[in-house]
Design an enzyme around this catalytic site. Structure first.
Site, short mmCIF file in Angstrom:
data_model
loop_
_atom_site.label_atom_id
_atom_site.label_comp_id
_atom_site.label_asym_id
_atom_site.label_seq_id
_atom_site.Cartn_x
_atom_site.Cartn_y
_atom_site.Cartn_z
N HIS A 63 0.48 -1.04 -0.09
CA HIS A 63 -0.05 -0.03 0.14
C HIS A 63 0.74 1.06 0.27
O HIS A 63 1.87 1.75 1.20
CB HIS A 63 -0.91 0.11 1.50
CG HIS A 63 -2.78 -0.75 1.51
ND1 HIS A 63 -2.99 -0.84 2.06
CD2 HIS A 63 -2.29 -1.64 0.67
CE1 HIS A 63 -4.23 -1.94 1.67
NE2 HIS A 63 -4.10 -2.33 0.69
N TYR A 92 -9.39 5.29 7.27
CA TYR A 92 -9.55 5.88 8.80
C TYR A 92 -10.40 7.59 9.38
O TYR A 92 -10.72 8.03 8.34
CB TYR A 92 -7.85 6.72 9.33
CG TYR A 92 -6.52 5.27 9.57
CD1 TYR A 92 -6.17 4.70 8.77
CD2 TYR A 92 -7.02 4.77 11.21
CE1 TYR A 92 -5.32 3.74 8.39
CE2 TYR A 92 -6.00 3.91 11.38
CZ TYR A 92 -5.45 2.79 10.23
OH TYR A 92 -3.84 2.01 10.39
N PRO A 140 -4.43 -0.14 18.73
CA PRO A 140 -4.23 -0.61 17.52
C PRO A 140 -4.12 0.84 16.59
O PRO A 140 -3.92 0.21 15.20
CB PRO A 140 -5.01 -1.47 17.03
CG PRO A 140 -6.05 -1.07 17.75
CD PRO A 140 -5.78 -0.83 19.70
N LYS A 184 1.14 -0.66 15.38
CA LYS A 184 2.27 -0.85 15.64
C LYS A 184 2.73 -2.08 16.16
O LYS A 184 3.91 -1.88 16.79
CB LYS A 184 2.57 0.86 16.65
CG LYS A 184 2.92 1.53 15.78
CD LYS A 184 3.81 2.11 14.63
CE LYS A 184 4.14 2.92 13.16
NZ LYS A 184 4.27 2.73 12.44
N TYR A 201 3.93 6.51 10.35
CA TYR A 201 2.95 5.44 9.66
C TYR A 201 4.15 3.98 9.25
O TYR A 201 3.49 2.75 9.54
CB TYR A 201 1.62 5.77 8.90
CG TYR A 201 0.62 5.18 9.30
CD1 TYR A 201 0.58 3.77 7.55
CD2 TYR A 201 -0.34 4.81 10.27
CE1 TYR A 201 -0.37 3.04 8.06
CE2 TYR A 201 -1.27 3.89 10.15
CZ TYR A 201 -1.09 3.07 8.37
OH TYR A 201 -2.01 1.81 8.35
P1 FAS Z 1 1.22 -11.88 21.82
O1 FAS Z 1 0.61 -11.80 22.74
O2 FAS Z 1 0.71 -12.60 20.87
O3 FAS Z 1 1.47 -13.59 22.24
C1 FAS Z 1 1.91 -13.91 23.69
C2 FAS Z 1 2.48 -15.61 22.97
O4 FAS Z 1 1.95 -15.86 24.73
C3 FAS Z 1 0.36 -16.19 23.40
O5 FAS Z 1 0.49 -17.04 22.56
C4 FAS Z 1 0.41 -17.07 24.57
O6 FAS Z 1 -0.66 -17.57 24.60
C5 FAS Z 1 1.31 -17.08 25.42
N1 FAS Z 1 1.53 -17.03 26.50
C6 FAS Z 1 1.01 -16.19 27.95
N2 FAS Z 1 1.44 -16.23 28.81
C7 FAS Z 1 2.08 -17.80 28.48
C8 FAS Z 1 2.57 -19.01 29.62
N3 FAS Z 1 2.64 -17.86 31.38
N4 FAS Z 1 3.30 -19.20 28.52
C9 FAS Z 1 3.08 -19.91 27.98
N5 FAS Z 1 2.76 -19.06 26.99
C10 FAS Z 1 2.35 -18.14 27.30
N6 FAS Z 1 -1.58 -4.69 16.88
C11 FAS Z 1 -1.23 -3.82 15.40
O7 FAS Z 1 -0.37 -3.58 14.82
N7 FAS Z 1 -2.58 -4.25 14.68
C12 FAS Z 1 -3.56 -4.81 15.54
O8 FAS Z 1 -5.00 -4.55 15.00
C13 FAS Z 1 -3.87 -5.35 16.74
N8 FAS Z 1 -5.44 -5.70 17.16
C14 FAS Z 1 -4.53 -6.32 18.04
C15 FAS Z 1 -6.06 -7.11 19.07
C16 FAS Z 1 -6.02 -7.26 20.15
C17 FAS Z 1 -6.97 -7.96 20.18
C18 FAS Z 1 -4.91 -7.61 20.84
C19 FAS Z 1 -4.94 -8.13 22.38
C20 FAS Z 1 -3.80 -7.14 20.07
C21 FAS Z 1 -3.53 -6.38 18.46
N9 FAS Z 1 -2.35 -6.10 17.93
C22 FAS Z 1 -2.50 -5.03 17.36
C23 FAS Z 1 -1.37 -6.44 18.93
C24 FAS Z 1 -0.99 -7.32 18.62
O9 FAS Z 1 -0.42 -7.50 17.42
C25 FAS Z 1 0.08 -8.08 19.19
O10 FAS Z 1 1.05 -6.00 18.99
C26 FAS Z 1 1.24 -9.05 18.62
O11 FAS Z 1 -0.03 -9.79 19.02
C27 FAS Z 1 2.49 -9.12 19.34
O12 FAS Z 1 3.06 -9.70 19.58
P2 FAS Z 1 4.23 -11.38 21.10
O13 FAS Z 1 4.68 -10.38 21.39
O14 FAS Z 1 4.25 -13.24 20.68
O15 FAS Z 1 1.89 -10.91 22.07
C1 PHB Z 2 -5.83 -4.61 10.62
O1 PHB Z 2 -5.70 -4.58 9.11
O2 PHB Z 2 -6.06 -5.45 11.60
C2 PHB Z 2 -5.87 -2.92 11.22
C3 PHB Z 2 -5.06 -2.23 10.59
C4 PHB Z 2 -4.20 -1.10 10.56
C5 PHB Z 2 -4.38 -0.58 12.89
C6 PHB Z 2 -4.90 -1.77 13.10
C7 PHB Z 2 -5.84 -2.98 12.74
O3 PHB Z 2 -4.79 0.41 12.32
#
Ligand code: FAS
Ligand code: PHB
Length: 393
Positions: A75, A203, A295, A299, A386
């Site tokens: 994009h 957005y 989100p 980032k 961004y």
């Molecule tokens: P994660 O949370 O992805 O992974 C951590 C892992 O550790 C999980 O698999 C968990 O099961 C495991 N774990 C936890 N406790 C443990 C334990 N005690 N023992 C063993 N394993 C354990 N970011 C964006 O950029 N755009 C978005 O739109 C966006 N939407 C999101 C929506 C939600 C609901 C959430 C929660 C986050 C969102 N994020 C978004 C942020 C997300 O993408 C995170 O930045 C990303 O998953 C980070 O990855 P990890 O650091 O690996 O953490």
């Molecule tokens: C998504 O595609 O899930 C998404 C994209 C941009 C954002 C947040 C989420 O800033």
């Protein structure tokens, strides 16, 4: 108790843990990942969608970017909608860079498949995971697997276990300083197998609240609307969601929205959070275990990738005879983390309706949006944040 040994014990098989494992393998450093959930459960979480070039480069380095380059959507721009008008921010012209739309689920799948194909060890469905001895010279991770106790001895522990994980929680409170801001709303997101309304993200700032039009492919859309913190996804019918989304978009865009049944619907709370420092002796925190961003700025996943890019190099340097990397890891990560926290907070504050905004606050948001789309300098500042700030290795 079954006892095994590795050089780096990684807790968590999300993007942070899996990418760290892949980068360490490339550097010849042995690592074992211990994950509390099943692989299917991890893959079932629908999260991020936008990758910065820094993240793409690290996935290239990890040797897992084949499908990303084949299926990812580059994009060159992103759109802001307000006052019923769409304004395009030309990322490519302003920064020379673009972003790639490729779902976190697919990144995770590519990393998992590559890890399994390389025969690298991942323990799924580990219970009672605990981390020990990281303030000394003999750290280890304990867990039970199918009722059997296990001990994984290691040189270092990488806490890649997310915001609710055990690693940060195991650090003595006095050794940690945390900073947090919880936003008074959440995001209700749906996934639907319908073509996205536009070929770039939108957005939207509206009097009814924030909305985001994103996608996973040319046939699968990802949409979000700002919702109340105490709202529940099951209260929203698909029809109610589509109507609310359209209400928040410019009329000509709303008229183009193709609707269909949701295949996933969930609410994510929004918070800004940072834990300092990101290293405690032989324990290193990376990704959501150390920081959370709303989100809005896309980032979260990209910061996690940057952390493990620095950590994989630091650990490889240690085994090459230098502690410089591990000794500067936390400071170097936090320099980039705080800049992303600022951008994500700024963009969230600009685009959402706050209960206490008031008429003056609404005028300030409107003036900032008008300035943003009419000033090259302001647009460039948004664009360079961004597409992602550089990562100094
Ligand atoms: P994660 O949370 O992805 O992974 C951590 C892992 O550790 C999980 O698999 C968990 O099961 C495991 N774990 C936890 N406790 C443990 C334990 N005690 N023992 C063993 N394993 C354990 N970011 C964006 O950029 N755009 C978005 O739109 C966006 N939407 C999101 C929506 C939600 C609901 C959430 C929660 C986050 C969102 N994020 C978004 C942020 C997300 O993408 C995170 O930045 C990303 O998953 C980070 O990855 P990890 O650091 O690996 O953490
Ligand atoms: C998504 O595609 O899930 C998404 C994209 C941009 C954002 C947040 C989420 O800033």
């Amino acid at each position: 108790m079954a006892s095994t040994r590795t050089q780096v014990a990684i807790v968590g098989a999300g993007p942070s843990g899996l990418l760290l494992g892949a980068l360490l393998a490339r550097a010849g450093v042995d690592a074992v990942i211990v994950e509390q959930r099943s692989a299917d459960y991890v893959l079932g979480r629908i999260r991020a969608g936008v990758l910065e070039q820094v993240t793409v480069d690290l996935l290239d380095e990890a040797g897992v970017s084949g499908r990303l380059h084949a299926e990812g959507l580059p994009h060159d721009g992103v759109n802001l909608a307000f006052d019923g008008v769409l304004h395009r921010i030309d990322l490519k012209a302003l920064t020379g860079k673009h972003v790639v739309v490729y779902g976190q689920t697919e990144v995770t799948r590519d990393l998992m498949e590559a890890r399994a194909a390389a025969g690298l060890r991942t323990v799924y469905e580990a219970q009672d995971v605990a981390v020990h001895g990281f303030d000394g010279g003999q750290p280890f991770v304990s867990y039970t697997l199918r009722g059997e106790p296990h001990m994984l001895q290691c040189d270092f522990i990488a806490g890649c276990d997310g915001y609710h994980g055990v690693c940060r929680a195991s650090v003595p409170a006095e050794a940690l300083q945390t900073h947090e801001k919880v936003y008074p709303f959440g995001w209700l997101g749906i996934l639907a197998d319908v073509p996205p309304v536009a070929h770039e993200l939108i957005y939207a700032h509206s009097e009814h609240g924030f909305a985001l039009c994103s996608m996973r492919s040319a046939a699968r859309s990802r949409y979000y609307v700002q919702c109340a913190l105490d709202d529940h996804a099951e209260r929203w019918s698909d029809e109610a969601f589509w109507a609310e989304l359209k209400r928040r978009l410019p009329a000509d865009v709303a008229a183009q929205v193709l609707t269909g049944p949701s295949i996933e619907k969930s609410i994510a709370p929004l918070r800004s959070f940072v834990a300092e420092p990101m290293r405690f002796g032989r324990l290193f925190l990376a990704g959501d275990a150390a920081h959370i961003v709303p989100p809005t700025g896309a980032k979260g996943l990209n910061l996690a990738a940057g952390d493990v890019g620095l950590l994989s190099r630091a650990l490889a340097e240690f085994y090459g005879g230098s502690s410089r990397g591990i000794d500067t890891y936390s400071e170097r990560c936090l320099q980039r983390v705080w800049k992303a926290e600022r951008f994500s907070w700024w963009f969230t504050s600009l685009m959402h309706r706050f209960p206490d905004t008031g008429s003056f606050g609404q005028r300030m948001q409107h003036a900032e949006l008008s300035y943003l789309v009419s000033s090259e300098a302001a647009s460039k500042a948004l664009a360079e944040n961004y597409v992602g700030l550089p990562l100094a290795f």
